[in-house]
Design a protein around this motif. Structure first.
Motif, mmCIF file in Angstrom:
data_model
loop_
_atom_site.group_PDB
_atom_site.id
_atom_site.type_symbol
_atom_site.label_atom_id
_atom_site.label_comp_id
_atom_site.label_asym_id
_atom_site.label_seq_id
_atom_site.Cartn_x
_atom_site.Cartn_y
_atom_site.Cartn_z
ATOM 1 N N GLY A 1 0.779 -1.231 0.000
ATOM 2 C CA GLY A 1 0.000 0.000 0.000
ATOM 3 C C GLY A 1 0.810 1.282 0.000
ATOM 4 O O GLY A 1 0.254 2.374 0.048
ATOM 5 N N ARG A 2 2.131 1.148 -0.064
ATOM 6 C CA ARG A 2 2.968 2.360 -0.079
ATOM 7 C C ARG A 2 3.204 2.843 -1.502
ATOM 8 O O ARG A 2 3.116 2.077 -2.457
ATOM 9 N N ASP B 1 8.305 8.337 13.458
ATOM 10 C CA ASP B 1 6.991 8.985 13.361
ATOM 11 C C ASP B 1 6.498 9.031 11.916
ATOM 12 O O ASP B 1 5.319 8.817 11.644
ATOM 13 N N GLU B 2 7.409 9.305 11.006
ATOM 14 C CA GLU B 2 7.036 9.349 9.591
ATOM 15 C C GLU B 2 6.655 7.948 9.099
ATOM 16 O O GLU B 2 5.691 7.790 8.354
ATOM 17 N N LYS B 3 7.381 6.926 9.544
ATOM 18 C CA LYS B 3 7.048 5.547 9.172
ATOM 19 C C LYS B 3 5.658 5.172 9.675
ATOM 20 O O LYS B 3 4.876 4.552 8.961
ATOM 21 N N ARG B 4 5.344 5.570 10.900
ATOM 22 C CA ARG B 4 4.016 5.274 11.456
ATOM 23 C C ARG B 4 2.919 5.929 10.616
ATOM 24 O O ARG B 4 1.871 5.338 10.366
ATOM 25 N N LEU C 1 2.554 4.000 7.391
ATOM 26 C CA LEU C 1 1.871 2.728 7.632
ATOM 27 C C LEU C 1 0.359 2.923 7.764
ATOM 28 O O LEU C 1 -0.419 2.129 7.231
ATOM 29 N N ALA C 2 -0.048 3.975 8.453
ATOM 30 C CA ALA C 2 -1.481 4.255 8.611
ATOM 31 C C ALA C 2 -2.110 4.597 7.260
ATOM 32 O O ALA C 2 -3.184 4.091 6.915
ATOM 33 N N GLU C 3 -1.434 5.445 6.487
ATOM 34 C CA GLU C 3 -1.950 5.832 5.168
ATOM 35 C C GLU C 3 -1.990 4.638 4.213
ATOM 36 O O GLU C 3 -2.945 4.475 3.457
ATOM 37 N N LEU D 1 -4.814 0.359 0.967
ATOM 38 C CA LEU D 1 -5.098 -1.038 0.656
ATOM 39 C C LEU D 1 -6.588 -1.344 0.782
ATOM 40 O O LEU D 1 -7.149 -2.083 -0.029
ATOM 41 N N ILE D 2 -7.236 -0.768 1.781
ATOM 42 C CA ILE D 2 -8.679 -0.963 1.947
ATOM 43 C C ILE D 2 -9.417 -0.408 0.731
ATOM 44 O O ILE D 2 -10.298 -1.052 0.181
ATOM 45 N N LYS D 3 -9.023 0.781 0.295
ATOM 46 C CA LYS D 3 -9.662 1.391 -0.877
ATOM 47 C C LYS D 3 -9.408 0.575 -2.142
ATOM 48 O O LYS D 3 -10.302 0.385 -2.958
#
Length: 62
Positions: free
Chosen positions: A22-23, A37-40, A43-45, A50-52
């Motif tokens: 998803g990246r 923090d940027e990796k987190r 990962l959230a985005e 992936l859901i979309k």
């Protein structure tokens, strides 16, 4: 939240987004240089992407 690399070795792209993790291509290339923090955030985005993508693949193609 873990900041482990989410790669699952399924590197197929829809536009600029990897269908495996998803990246974006940019995010994949810069992963090792990112702060935790940027990796987190990535990962959230990527989880939302992936859901979309999975929802879009269920639609019937015309």
């Amino acid at each position: 939240m873990s900041t482990k690399n989410p790669c699952i070795s399924l590197c197929k792209f829809d536009e600029e987004i990897c269908l495996g993790c998803g990246r974006s291509k940019r995010e994949i290339k810069s992963w090792k240089k990112m702060e935790k923090d940027e990796k987190r955030s990535v990962l959230a985005e990527s989880a939302l992407r992936l859901i979309k993508l999975k929802g879009a693949s269920r639609r019937k193609k015309k």
